[in-house]
Write a protein that holds these residues in place. Sequence first.
Motif, PDB file in Angstrom:
ATOM      1  N   GLU A   1       0.814  -1.211   0.000  1.00 12.52           N
ATOM      2  CA  GLU A   1       0.000   0.000   0.000  1.00 12.52           C
ATOM      3  C   GLU A   1       0.858   1.277   0.000  1.00 12.52           C
ATOM      4  OE1 GLU A   1       0.150  -1.712   4.239  1.00 12.52           O
ATOM      5  OE2 GLU A   1      -0.185  -2.434   2.190  1.00 12.52           O
ATOM      6  N   ASN A   2       2.096   1.188   0.472  1.00 10.84           N
ATOM      7  CA  ASN A   2       2.973   2.373   0.506  1.00 10.84           C
ATOM      8  C   ASN A   2       4.183   2.236  -0.414  1.00 10.84           C
ATOM      9  OD1 ASN A   2       1.437   3.629   2.607  1.00 10.84           O
ATOM     10  ND2 ASN A   2       2.421   2.264   4.080  1.00 10.84           N
ATOM     11  N   ARG A   3       4.262   1.149  -1.168  1.00 11.54           N
ATOM     12  CA  ARG A   3       5.490   0.790  -1.881  1.00 11.54           C
ATOM     13  C   ARG A   3       5.901   1.843  -2.910  1.00 11.54           C
ATOM     14  NH1 ARG A   3       5.607  -5.263  -3.121  1.00 11.54           N
ATOM     15  NH2 ARG A   3       5.895  -5.149  -0.860  1.00 11.54           N
ATOM     16  N   GLN A   4       4.991   2.215  -3.790  1.00 13.57           N
ATOM     17  CA  GLN A   4       5.349   3.132  -4.867  1.00 13.57           C
ATOM     18  C   GLN A   4       5.776   4.490  -4.331  1.00 13.57           C
ATOM     19  OE1 GLN A   4       2.370   4.897  -7.757  1.00 13.57           O
ATOM     20  NE2 GLN A   4       3.427   3.505  -9.147  1.00 13.57           N
ATOM     21  N   HIS A   5       4.993   5.017  -3.403  1.00 15.70           N
ATOM     22  CA  HIS A   5       5.301   6.333  -2.853  1.00 15.70           C
ATOM     23  C   HIS A   5       6.652   6.334  -2.150  1.00 15.70           C
ATOM     24  CE1 HIS A   5       4.749  10.245  -0.983  1.00 15.70           C
ATOM     25  NE2 HIS A   5       5.022   9.694   0.182  1.00 15.70           N
ATOM     26  N   SER A   6       6.915   5.340  -1.315  1.00 22.70           N
ATOM     27  CA  SER A   6       8.178   5.304  -0.571  1.00 22.70           C
ATOM     28  C   SER A   6       9.362   5.119  -1.503  1.00 22.70           C
ATOM     29  CB  SER A   6       8.149   4.193   0.477  1.00 22.70           C
ATOM     30  OG  SER A   6       8.093   2.916  -0.122  1.00 22.70           O
ATOM     31  N   PHE A   7       9.180   4.316  -2.567  1.00 19.36           N
ATOM     32  CA  PHE A   7      10.255   4.120  -3.542  1.00 19.36           C
ATOM     33  C   PHE A   7      10.622   5.441  -4.207  1.00 19.36           C
ATOM     34  CE2 PHE A   7      11.081   3.335  -8.167  1.00 19.36           C
ATOM     35  CZ  PHE A   7      12.391   2.895  -8.031  1.00 19.36           C
ATOM     36  N   PHE A   8       9.623   6.195  -4.639  1.00 15.24           N
ATOM     37  CA  PHE A   8       9.889   7.477  -5.283  1.00 15.24           C
ATOM     38  C   PHE A   8      10.549   8.459  -4.320  1.00 15.24           C
ATOM     39  CE2 PHE A   8       6.298   6.903  -8.611  1.00 15.24           C
ATOM     40  CZ  PHE A   8       7.170   6.220  -9.441  1.00 15.24           C
ATOM     41  N   VAL A   9      10.035   8.547  -3.110  1.00 18.12           N
ATOM     42  CA  VAL A   9      10.560   9.521  -2.150  1.00 18.12           C
ATOM     43  C   VAL A   9      12.012   9.212  -1.795  1.00 18.12           C
ATOM     44  CG1 VAL A   9      10.371  10.360   0.226  1.00 18.12           C
ATOM     45  CG2 VAL A   9       8.319  10.145  -1.180  1.00 18.12           C
ATOM     46  N   GLN A  10      12.294   7.951  -1.453  1.00 18.08           N
ATOM     47  CA  GLN A  10      13.656   7.586  -1.063  1.00 18.08           C
ATOM     48  C   GLN A  10      14.629   7.717  -2.229  1.00 18.08           C
ATOM     49  OE1 GLN A  10      14.161   4.235   1.897  1.00 18.08           O
ATOM     50  NE2 GLN A  10      12.099   3.767   1.187  1.00 18.08           N
ATOM     51  N   SER A  11      14.217   7.283  -3.398  1.00 18.96           N
ATOM     52  CA  SER A  11      15.101   7.346  -4.562  1.00 18.96           C
ATOM     53  C   SER A  11      15.410   8.786  -4.950  1.00 18.96           C
ATOM     54  CB  SER A  11      14.464   6.609  -5.747  1.00 18.96           C
ATOM     55  OG  SER A  11      14.262   5.249  -5.447  1.00 18.96           O
ATOM     56  N   GLN A  12      14.385   9.650  -4.935  1.00 14.65           N
ATOM     57  CA  GLN A  12      14.599  11.053  -5.276  1.00 14.65           C
ATOM     58  C   GLN A  12      15.597  11.700  -4.313  1.00 14.65           C
ATOM     59  OE1 GLN A  12      13.655  12.788  -7.785  1.00 14.65           O
ATOM     60  NE2 GLN A  12      11.817  11.875  -8.655  1.00 14.65           N
ATOM     61  N   ARG A  13      15.435  11.420  -3.052  1.00 12.21           N
ATOM     62  CA  ARG A  13      16.334  12.012  -2.051  1.00 12.21           C
ATOM     63  C   ARG A  13      17.777  11.577  -2.300  1.00 12.21           C
ATOM     64  NH1 ARG A  13      18.087   9.692   2.399  1.00 12.21           N
ATOM     65  NH2 ARG A  13      16.451   8.110   2.376  1.00 12.21           N
ATOM     66  N   LEU A  14      17.970  10.303  -2.598  1.00  6.32           N
ATOM     67  CA  LEU A  14      19.325   9.790  -2.828  1.00  6.32           C
ATOM     68  C   LEU A  14      19.930  10.356  -4.105  1.00  6.32           C
ATOM     69  CD1 LEU A  14      18.602   6.087  -1.823  1.00  6.32           C
ATOM     70  CD2 LEU A  14      20.023   7.714  -0.548  1.00  6.32           C
ATOM     71  N   LEU A  15      19.140  10.421  -5.171  1.00  6.66           N
ATOM     72  CA  LEU A  15      19.645  10.951  -6.429  1.00  6.66           C
ATOM     73  C   LEU A  15      19.995  12.436  -6.311  1.00  6.66           C
ATOM     74  CD1 LEU A  15      17.198   9.194  -8.928  1.00  6.66           C
ATOM     75  CD2 LEU A  15      19.661   8.755  -8.706  1.00  6.66           C
ATOM     76  N   GLN A  16      19.198  13.172  -5.560  1.00  8.91           N
ATOM     77  CA  GLN A  16      19.482  14.596  -5.374  1.00  8.91           C
ATOM     78  C   GLN A  16      20.793  14.816  -4.640  1.00  8.91           C
ATOM     79  OE1 GLN A  16      15.886  15.899  -3.454  1.00  8.91           O
ATOM     80  NE2 GLN A  16      14.815  16.283  -5.371  1.00  8.91           N
TER      81      GLN A  16
END
Length: 241
Positions: free
Chosen positions: A89-104
């Motif tokens: 239920e939270n997989r897509q959102h958490s993946f985007f948030v964590q990945s964006q933070r790391l890439l930034q």
Amino acid sequence: MSVNSPLDISRSFLATISTKMFRYYEDRIPQDASVLVVSNHRSFMDAPVLMEALSSPIRFACHHYMGQVPIMREIVTGQLGCFPLESPENRQHSFFVQSQRLLQSKQMVGVFPEGTKPMVKFTPANQVGEFQRGFAHLALRSQVEDLAILPIAIASLEEISTSALPLRVLSLFDPSEPLFNQPGLHPLVIYRRLAVLIGRPYWIMPQHKEKYQGKQGKKVVAELTEHCHGEIAKLLREGCY
């Protein structure tokens, strides 16, 4: 760099197993950019292999259950720096948030778009399965400048194929994964010799993001996904000689 960094741990692990690796097309590795690494996936060794191949720590998104199993959780998250995906239920959102933070923050992020399927059954070394498109959506939604998607093929030249624990044991840690609810044992592939072939990077340009926000959104997602899949499939054929 700390002697306990994910890169040093990966190198020590591969040296302990006496895995011999050949690297090709390293001149394609982007410099001074945010990099999203995309690769085929057949073995638990793939994350350390890719870190050694790129001479860099990589923050891999990994299956939810890896964050639930004691000892494995400490190795995967604490030592290798991976981030397990959350419950469905939270997989897509958490993946985007964590990945964006790391890439930034200019950290390399790694994904295996084939998902869990090639890890629960033995698959040929020269084949790559269908890609899920989450990584393409991530890249096209990104606010990061100078973002490159880097496809990499891991081509096994010599390996040991055995089995680990029953698949249904894993369902105790992640009941939401239907692939765990079946008979049989979890495959275990140990590389003895392998080639790592680096593909042509796909740079995310402003026009890609514009198309993504408009009527051509599906088309640009498909193009990005097909580029990475095609590169890896071609390189696997080349590497598995």
